[in-house]
Design a protein around this motif. Sequence first.
Motif, PDB file in Angstrom:
ATOM      1  N   GLY A   1       0.813  -1.205   0.000  1.00 56.67           N
ATOM      2  CA  GLY A   1       0.000   0.000   0.000  1.00 56.67           C
ATOM      3  C   GLY A   1       0.847   1.256   0.000  1.00 56.67           C
ATOM      4  N   GLY A   2       0.236   2.359   0.421  1.00 52.22           N
ATOM      5  CA  GLY A   2       0.992   3.604   0.485  1.00 52.22           C
ATOM      6  C   GLY A   2       0.530   4.609  -0.547  1.00 52.22           C
ATOM      7  N   TYR A   3       1.193   5.755  -0.544  1.00 56.19           N
ATOM      8  CA  TYR A   3       0.822   6.836  -1.448  1.00 56.19           C
ATOM      9  C   TYR A   3       1.880   7.001  -2.529  1.00 56.19           C
ATOM     10  N   ASP A   4       1.542   7.761  -3.556  1.00 57.39           N
ATOM     11  CA  ASP A   4       2.453   8.024  -4.663  1.00 57.39           C
ATOM     12  C   ASP A   4       2.587   9.535  -4.820  1.00 57.39           C
ATOM     13  N   PRO A   5       3.724  10.118  -4.413  1.00 60.97           N
ATOM     14  CA  PRO A   5       3.872  11.577  -4.517  1.00 60.97           C
ATOM     15  C   PRO A   5       3.713  12.104  -5.940  1.00 60.97           C
ATOM     16  N   ASN A   6       3.957  11.256  -6.937  1.00 64.94           N
ATOM     17  CA  ASN A   6       3.825  11.730  -8.314  1.00 64.94           C
ATOM     18  C   ASN A   6       2.393  11.634  -8.832  1.00 64.94           C
ATOM     19  N   ARG A   7       1.438  11.520  -7.914  1.00 62.87           N
ATOM     20  CA  ARG A   7       0.009  11.600  -8.264  1.00 62.87           C
ATOM     21  C   ARG A   7      -0.687  12.638  -7.386  1.00 62.87           C
TER      22      ARG A   7
ATOM     23  N   TYR B   1       1.729   5.568 -20.265  1.00 62.14           N
ATOM     24  CA  TYR B   1       0.362   5.437 -19.766  1.00 62.14           C
ATOM     25  C   TYR B   1      -0.118   6.793 -19.259  1.00 62.14           C
ATOM     26  N   THR B   2      -1.397   6.871 -18.943  1.00 67.50           N
ATOM     27  CA  THR B   2      -1.989   8.116 -18.453  1.00 67.50           C
ATOM     28  C   THR B   2      -1.596   8.347 -17.001  1.00 67.50           C
ATOM     29  N   VAL B   3      -1.248   9.577 -16.694  1.00 70.20           N
ATOM     30  CA  VAL B   3      -0.899   9.967 -15.328  1.00 70.20           C
ATOM     31  C   VAL B   3      -1.742  11.176 -14.945  1.00 70.20           C
TER      32      VAL B   3
ATOM     33  N   GLN C   1       7.998  13.469 -21.204  1.00 68.35           N
ATOM     34  CA  GLN C   1       7.401  14.792 -21.257  1.00 68.35           C
ATOM     35  C   GLN C   1       5.902  14.620 -21.482  1.00 68.35           C
ATOM     36  N   GLY C   2       5.129  15.644 -21.136  1.00 71.30           N
ATOM     37  CA  GLY C   2       3.695  15.567 -21.328  1.00 71.30           C
ATOM     38  C   GLY C   2       3.298  15.771 -22.781  1.00 71.30           C
ATOM     39  N   PRO C   3       2.012  15.694 -23.039  1.00 68.73           N
ATOM     40  CA  PRO C   3       0.916  15.561 -22.088  1.00 68.73           C
ATOM     41  C   PRO C   3       0.846  14.167 -21.454  1.00 68.73           C
ATOM     42  N   SER C   4       0.224  14.114 -20.279  1.00 67.69           N
ATOM     43  CA  SER C   4       0.084  12.852 -19.562  1.00 67.69           C
ATOM     44  C   SER C   4      -1.287  12.220 -19.757  1.00 67.69           C
ATOM     45  N   ALA C   5      -2.133  12.851 -20.553  1.00 57.86           N
ATOM     46  CA  ALA C   5      -3.448  12.286 -20.866  1.00 57.86           C
ATOM     47  C   ALA C   5      -3.815  12.660 -22.292  1.00 57.86           C
ATOM     48  N   SER C   6      -4.553  11.791 -22.968  1.00 54.48           N
ATOM     49  CA  SER C   6      -4.845  11.959 -24.390  1.00 54.48           C
ATOM     50  C   SER C   6      -5.746  13.153 -24.674  1.00 54.48           C
ATOM     51  N   TYR C   7      -6.518  13.589 -23.686  1.00 58.42           N
ATOM     52  CA  TYR C   7      -7.445  14.695 -23.921  1.00 58.42           C
ATOM     53  C   TYR C   7      -6.782  16.053 -23.703  1.00 58.42           C
ATOM     54  N   MET C   8      -5.470  16.073 -23.474  1.00 59.19           N
ATOM     55  CA  MET C   8      -4.744  17.328 -23.289  1.00 59.19           C
ATOM     56  C   MET C   8      -3.845  17.573 -24.492  1.00 59.19           C
ATOM     57  N   SER C   9      -3.545  18.849 -24.757  1.00 61.74           N
ATOM     58  CA  SER C   9      -2.642  19.194 -25.849  1.00 61.74           C
ATOM     59  C   SER C   9      -1.745  20.346 -25.422  1.00 61.74           C
ATOM     60  N   TYR C  10      -0.538  20.371 -25.969  1.00 56.89           N
ATOM     61  CA  TYR C  10       0.440  21.416 -25.664  1.00 56.89           C
ATOM     62  C   TYR C  10       0.657  22.273 -26.904  1.00 56.89           C
ATOM     63  N   PRO C  11       0.994  23.561 -26.729  1.00 56.14           N
ATOM     64  CA  PRO C  11       1.293  24.416 -27.875  1.00 56.14           C
ATOM     65  C   PRO C  11       2.477  23.864 -28.671  1.00 56.14           C
ATOM     66  N   ALA C  12       2.377  23.967 -29.991  1.00 56.96           N
ATOM     67  CA  ALA C  12       3.393  23.371 -30.877  1.00 56.96           C
ATOM     68  C   ALA C  12       4.787  23.920 -30.607  1.00 56.96           C
ATOM     69  N   SER C  13       4.891  25.218 -30.326  1.00 54.78           N
ATOM     70  CA  SER C  13       6.227  25.793 -30.101  1.00 54.78           C
ATOM     71  C   SER C  13       6.862  25.213 -28.843  1.00 54.78           C
ATOM     72  N   ASP C  14       6.073  24.954 -27.804  1.00 53.81           N
ATOM     73  CA  ASP C  14       6.616  24.347 -26.587  1.00 53.81           C
ATOM     74  C   ASP C  14       6.979  22.886 -26.815  1.00 53.81           C
ATOM     75  N   VAL C  15       6.200  22.194 -27.634  1.00 44.95           N
ATOM     76  CA  VAL C  15       6.527  20.797 -27.960  1.00 44.95           C
ATOM     77  C   VAL C  15       7.888  20.732 -28.640  1.00 44.95           C
TER      78      VAL C  15
END
Length: 368
Positions: free
Chosen positions: A17-23, A117-119, A76-90
């Motif tokens: 058990g336990g927690y996950d700081p990266n969530r 995987y999704t985070v 690097q992100g995005p960490s979920a499929s429903y998110m998008s990053y600006p092209a210049s930052d990518v």
Amino acid sequence: EGIDNDDDGRVNEDGIGGYDPNRNWPADWQPEWIQYGATDYPFSLPETRAIGEFLLDHPNVAAAQSFHNSGGMILQGPSASYMSYPASDVRVHTEIANKGGEMLPFYDPMIAYKDLYTVHGGEDGFTYEGLGIVSFTNELWTEKRMFADGENPSRDKRTQFRDLLQFEDVFVPYHEVEHPKYGTVLVGGTTKYSSRVTPPWMLEEGCHRNFAFTMFHADEMPLLQWGAMDVKKMGNQVWKVTVEVANDKIIPSRTAMAARHHIGMPDILMCTTSGTNHVATSGTVRSLLPTTKLSVIDSTRPERIVVNRGIGGKDSTLFQFIVDGFGDVTFEYRAEKGGTLTRTVQLREQFEPKIIEHKRAIPIPPAS
């Protein structure tokens, strides 16, 4: 060993058990029933809260890396499929990550949701999406390093690596022990250090290469400099003053994510005048050619230009001010993640080209 943790008659089937700081970060955070390890709410853990408060108190931070234990990845992100990053930052993230892939053998640059995987609630999501910081997650150990052939080893190969190179560091020979409930039982096998962590004798090179990649990342944070400067007389005590602000690094002074969501302060260019002059209008130009037209910024304060998108990576911007009067004017360019530049310009015809510097891995010290 040999404990029925929940009195269900089954032994050793329960995880620790336990927690996950990266969530636990405020970036697409989801509750436990969706994202295991997330705990009660973002920043509920003292570890994440301490780091988060530090970063919020230091908005000048422009680069971040989060080190994890196993996978051989530069994520690097995005960490979920429903998110998008600006092209210049990518493009910025990709250029830095690809260089990391060269510096770190058997590491693969990856997009989290697409290649892994999704985070929900990840640290690099918070630092980039919430603070506009160019960020990566490095998974330190990879079994591809076992025989340095770039291949994921088979079970037999992993056993061979353990037997030939690790000896009994991660293996306890099977032996009998007296259990308080079950009597004589056989205990032994691989320890928890037999996977997912770098063998101690391989740490030096792995840490050095990751440190070097971190320093490369840091060296590509925005470094603003004055570029060309051109002063032309337009009429009786009317001057066209053009100044260039340049950034020779990969990371912009303000990421497109920060500009899009108004994260932090935008860049500001101020032209401070004196009692003998004032700014009539201002804006940007595309070149220093005499025929270039001024793209006027519609403002009641033409002496102050808000540069919402900052200065791009490996790019520059030409700003132009029409000044009426004589004497000096002082320019100050202020960027939250790129520092502050100041220069004073005399209102007389003059031109200074941009200084071209050849980058060296080890700078030559100035002559004494």
